[in-house]
Design an enzyme around this catalytic site. Structure first.
Site, PDB file in Angstrom:
ATOM      1  N   LYS A  77     -15.766  -1.909   2.323  1.00  0.00           N
ATOM      2  CA  LYS A  77     -15.064  -2.322   1.107  1.00  0.00           C
ATOM      3  C   LYS A  77     -16.101  -2.952   0.185  1.00  0.00           C
ATOM      4  O   LYS A  77     -16.594  -4.051   0.478  1.00  0.00           O
ATOM      5  CB  LYS A  77     -13.993  -3.369   1.443  1.00  0.00           C
ATOM      6  CG  LYS A  77     -12.845  -2.854   2.318  1.00  0.00           C
ATOM      7  CD  LYS A  77     -11.967  -4.021   2.748  1.00  0.00           C
ATOM      8  CE  LYS A  77     -10.709  -3.566   3.469  1.00  0.00           C
ATOM      9  NZ  LYS A  77     -10.000  -4.703   4.106  1.00  0.00           N
ATOM     10  N   GLU A 110       0.819  -1.214   0.000  1.00  0.00           N
ATOM     11  CA  GLU A 110       0.000   0.000   0.000  1.00  0.00           C
ATOM     12  C   GLU A 110       0.850   1.261   0.000  1.00  0.00           C
ATOM     13  O   GLU A 110       0.366   2.356   0.308  1.00  0.00           O
ATOM     14  CB  GLU A 110      -0.971  -0.010   1.189  1.00  0.00           C
ATOM     15  CG  GLU A 110      -2.003  -1.123   1.062  1.00  0.00           C
ATOM     16  CD  GLU A 110      -3.249  -0.901   1.914  1.00  0.00           C
ATOM     17  OE1 GLU A 110      -3.355   0.140   2.580  1.00  0.00           O
ATOM     18  OE2 GLU A 110      -4.118  -1.790   1.905  1.00  0.00           O
TER      19      GLU A 110
HETATM   20  P1  PGA Z   1      -6.422  -6.381   2.437  1.00  0.00           P
HETATM   21  O1  PGA Z   1      -5.965  -5.412   3.607  1.00  0.00           O
HETATM   22  O2  PGA Z   1      -6.935  -5.540   1.326  1.00  0.00           O
HETATM   23  O3  PGA Z   1      -5.160  -7.119   2.101  1.00  0.00           O
HETATM   24  O4  PGA Z   1      -7.492  -7.278   3.005  1.00  0.00           O
HETATM   25  C1  PGA Z   1      -6.631  -4.261   3.914  1.00  0.00           C
HETATM   26  C2  PGA Z   1      -7.152  -4.283   5.316  1.00  0.00           C
HETATM   27  O5  PGA Z   1      -7.018  -5.290   6.049  1.00  0.00           O
HETATM   28  O6  PGA Z   1      -7.739  -3.289   5.738  1.00  0.00           O
HETATM   29 ZN    ZN Z   2      -8.158  -4.230   7.777  1.00  0.00          ZN
END
Ligand code: PGA
Ligand code: ZN
Length: 443
Positions: free
Chosen positions: A351, A216
């Site tokens: 998400k 990230e």
């Molecule tokens: P991930 O991590 O997209 O690899 O699941 C993001 C998070 O845990 O917030």
């Molecule tokens: Zn998370």
């Protein structure tokens, strides 16, 4: 009347170089909306299913040709020639066509790509800015947020140190984020975040650490403990000229589901003795961190099935900081309802690909808002250049967004979209600031 005239699908790549699904929806032969889905590494068990080919001869099994074919075949047939109607009708059609609880038949990656591409095509056909089109498409029936500006711009939380499964730094906490809550606008908050990120880079270099970055865009130095990472972050905030806690606070994503094995948590840094901790050990540790460092929130402090531990954590710290459920709630209203009923957590990661359609994503946001849970829009560790989540945060008054470090194009594009929005809607936006952080709410 607008008609769906074409639906296209592509197997493209995400920021880890892994195949992912992109869809395009075309209205009246001319208005195109396109969306490419992101992908997680520390995915929760209860997320909607990301359909992959499992064909070892292509991309190590990670191809998405099946999902792409599901769009080109049954989904396209169901949509083509239909009058373009409201978002909920289209999403319901896709959900019914799939027919499973976790979207495992067509794949949540296929369904979300089409759901969002459709929303973007509608915005194009009506010549509306995306946040306004999304607000109109999704807000009906929700009394919480206004249909039109003034808009609330979200607090950006920058993931500046990467650990866990996102980097080989040895840090067991997955994400160390900085939240410029004291800024007066999102544009200013982004500047503060960038200045602190660059200062952190200098400090790490001066300390002899590498400054290569994780998935990230946060740095991935070999630090010997999570506490050391917290100390360096506080130094960076101060050296950048900001007051830790007051102007810029810290938010952690422990991603504790990844640390849970054999009935205990393994939080110790890699290389040290892998000590075992119970939920109450971790709660005591978090309490000491909150006393020592300017921590405003902890995401996934405990594992996705540890509801008992989460309840204890909520009693211990729920009135002081955000306790954010990611793997725990998976953007799912049934899971969030369980949290509300049992008074677990006070914030939820949003998400879209955890649940699989735009309407269901909006429903999770509305449920959170109506119960004073803070919704937090979030990227995935594998992304692409699409900035849709920035527009969606604005459209639905989501007061916080986490979308990586101010580094790597796929993260930067979301922050750039927030800057554009702030300017385009100048005079009609207010910055969410500190008011959604429990310990910072004015008494
Ligand atoms: P991930 O991590 O997209 O690899 O699941 C993001 C998070 O845990 O917030
Ligand atoms: Zn998370």
């Amino acid at each position: 009347m607008t008609t769906i005239t074409d639906v296209r699908a592509y197997e493209v790549l995400d920021s880890r170089g892994t195949p992912t699904v992109e869809a395009a929806v075309i209205l009246d032969g001319q208005h195109l909306g396109r969306f490419c889905v992101p992908s997680g590494a520390s995915t929760g068990r209860y997320e909607a299913l990301e359909l992959r080919d499992n064909d070892p001869l292509r991309y190590g099994g990670l191809g998405v040709q099946k999902a792409v074919e599901n769009i080109r075949g049954p989904m396209r047939s169901a949509l083509i020639g239909r009058n373009a109607t409201d978002q909920r009708t289209i999403d319901k059609l896709l959900i019914d066509l799939d027919g499973t609880e976790n979207k495992s038949h067509l794949g949540a990656n296929a369904i979300l790509a089409v759901s969002v591409a459709y929303a973007k095509a509608i915005a194009t056909s009506r010549a509306l800015p995306l946040p306004i089109a999304l607000a109109q498409a999704l807000q009906s029936g929700n009394a919480q947020t206004p249909q039109v500006p003034p808009f609330q711009t979200p607090v950006p939380t920058f993931n500046v140190l990467n650990g866990g499964v996102h980097a080989d730094s040895g840090l067991s906490v997955q994400e160390f984020m900085i939240a410029p809550v004291g800024a007066s606008s999102v544009t200013e908050a982004i500047r503060w975040g960038v200045e602190t990120y660059r200062t952190l880079r200098k400090l790490l270099m001066a300390g002899g650490h590498r400054v290569s970055v994780g998935d990230e865009g946060g740095f991935a130095p070999q630090l010997d403990s999570n506490e050391r990472a917290l100390e360096i972050l506080v130094q960076a905030i101060t050296a950048a000229g900001y007051v830790p806690g007051e102007q810029i606070g810290i938010v952690l994503d422990v991603a504790a589901t990844e640390l849970y094995r054999d009935s205990s948590y393994h939080l110790a840094a890699a290389g040290s003795n892998q000590e075992k901790s119970s939920a109450s050990d971790l709660i005591a540790l978090y309490q000491s961190w909150v006393r020592t460092y300017p921590i405003l929130g902890i995401e996934d402090g405990l594992a996705e099935d540890d509801w008992e531990g989460w309840r204890a954590l909520s009693i211990a710290l729920g009135d002081q900081i955000q306790l954010i459920g990611d793997d725990l709630f998976v953007t799912n209203i049934a899971k969030l309802s369980q949290g509300i009923t049992t008074q677990v957590g006070n914030a939820i990661i949003i998400k879209p690909n955890q649940i699989g359609t735009l309407s269901e994503t909006a429903d999770s946001i509305f449920l959170a808002q109506s119960h004073n849970y803070v919704p937090i829009m979030a990227n995935r560790s594998a992304e692409n250049a699409d900035s849709f989540i920035a527009d969606l945060a604005l459209a639905l008054s989501v007061p916080q967004i986490k979308t990586g470090a101010p580094c790597r194009g796929e993260r930067i594009e979301k922050y750039n979209q927030l800057i554009r929005i702030d300017q385009d809607f100048a005079g009609a936006t207010t910055y969410a600031g500190a008011r959604f952080f429990p310990g910072r709410v004015p008494k």
